[in-house]
Design an enzyme around this catalytic site. Structure first.
Site, PDB file in Angstrom:
ATOM      1  N   LEU A  65      23.922 -25.523 -16.134  1.00 19.52           N
ATOM      2  CA  LEU A  65      23.610 -25.205 -17.519  1.00 19.52           C
ATOM      3  C   LEU A  65      22.287 -24.449 -17.519  1.00 19.52           C
ATOM      4  CD1 LEU A  65      24.302 -28.489 -19.563  1.00 19.52           C
ATOM      5  CD2 LEU A  65      25.737 -26.438 -19.444  1.00 19.52           C
ATOM      6  N   ASP A  66      22.178 -23.454 -18.397  1.00 16.54           N
ATOM      7  CA  ASP A  66      20.899 -22.765 -18.555  1.00 16.54           C
ATOM      8  C   ASP A  66      19.807 -23.763 -18.878  1.00 16.54           C
ATOM      9  OD1 ASP A  66      22.208 -20.380 -18.229  1.00 16.54           O
ATOM     10  OD2 ASP A  66      22.205 -19.845 -20.353  1.00 16.54           O
ATOM     11  N   ARG A  67      18.604 -23.403 -18.523  1.00 13.30           N
ATOM     12  CA  ARG A  67      17.453 -24.244 -18.849  1.00 13.30           C
ATOM     13  C   ARG A  67      17.398 -24.542 -20.345  1.00 13.30           C
ATOM     14  NH1 ARG A  67      11.131 -22.801 -17.297  1.00 13.30           N
ATOM     15  NH2 ARG A  67      10.230 -24.784 -17.960  1.00 13.30           N
ATOM     16  N   ARG A 166      25.867 -16.551 -24.352  1.00 17.14           N
ATOM     17  CA  ARG A 166      24.734 -15.873 -24.981  1.00 17.14           C
ATOM     18  C   ARG A 166      25.003 -14.377 -25.097  1.00 17.14           C
ATOM     19  NH1 ARG A 166      19.887 -18.347 -21.395  1.00 17.14           N
ATOM     20  NH2 ARG A 166      18.641 -16.970 -22.710  1.00 17.14           N
TER      21      ARG A 166
END
Length: 240
Positions: A65-67, A166
């Protein structure tokens, strides 16, 4: 250079959503890196190390998962299960469902079929299914408009490209609130000024798969993190 999120400090153990003999899932906070990265030298805490210390054993993240993204993060507890789960993810046998708060009114449903370019220039096939869950118009002036419109969307990716959700939401001109660099900097500033909010409003809500050992159908759901819930309450009047 894009601004980095402030370092976070976790006073409480990571919230466990699921645990078996060979798998464990947490509700990852927004701002927490999964593991060390040379591009985030400001970070001092990482999900892998925190969970390892919390459980007292080695853990293996089977996906990323992205930060800036919160929600379900799955780990294997053995090397064998890690390899098996990596294959399930690669073969598209793990269904991931996200929710996000985005700018504007999105369509009821949409298939976003738009290839994405990696940093090395490689073009990758990428598809995301969008479903609008709620829309809201709030008395918040923005630019020449007296009000602001936002949507709560459910996003189901069928591919797992870096920053796919995104980039896809930016592509259809409904960027995720709080996203940098793919989002709308003016909207991000508005939320920072009006709500003191700089969290990216993207949440990994659910993972579904068939357990490779027991053949049990596993569904793991993560409640919203505090900032996501605060904005849901403020914009849509909805609690977790």
């Amino acid at each position: 250079m894009q601004p980095q999120p402030p370092p976070i400090s976790l006073a409480q153990p990571l919230p466990l959503l699921y645990q078996s003999a060979d798998l464990v899932a947490i509700n990852k906070p927004h701002g927490l890196l999964v593991h060390r990265s040379p591009i985030a030298s400001d970070a001092s805490e990482f999900a892998v190390q925190l969970l390892r210390d919390q459980l007292g054993q080695r853990v293996y993240p089977v996906h990323r998962l992205d930060r800036k993204t919160g929600g379900v993060l799955l780990f294997a507890l053995t090397e064998a299960m890690n390899s098996t789960m990596q294959i399930l993810f690669a073969e598209g046998k793990v269904q991931k469902t996200y929710v996000a708060i985005v700018r504007g009114y999105t369509p009821d449903e949409q298939t976003i079929d738009y290839p994405l370019r990696r940093d090395d220039g490689t073009i990758q096939y990428a598809v995301t299914f969008l479903k609008t869950l709620q829309r809201t118009e709030v008395p918040l002036p923005f630019g020449k408009h007296a009000t602001s419109r936002y949507s709560l969307v459910e996003l189901t990716p069928t591919t797992g490209r870096m920053h796919q959700l995104r980039k896809h939401m930016a592509h259809i001109l409904h960027p995720i609130i709080g996203d940098r660099p793919h989002g709308c900097n003016k909207q991000n500033k508005l939320f920072k000024d009006q709500f003191d909010m700089n969290t990216m409003l993207l949440h990994a809500q659910q993972i579904e798969f068939t357990h490779p050992v027991t053949s049990e159908r596993i569904t793991i759901t993560a409640p919203w993190q505090a900032e996501f819930e605060r904005m849901m309450r403020g914009l849509f009047g909805v609690d977790n």
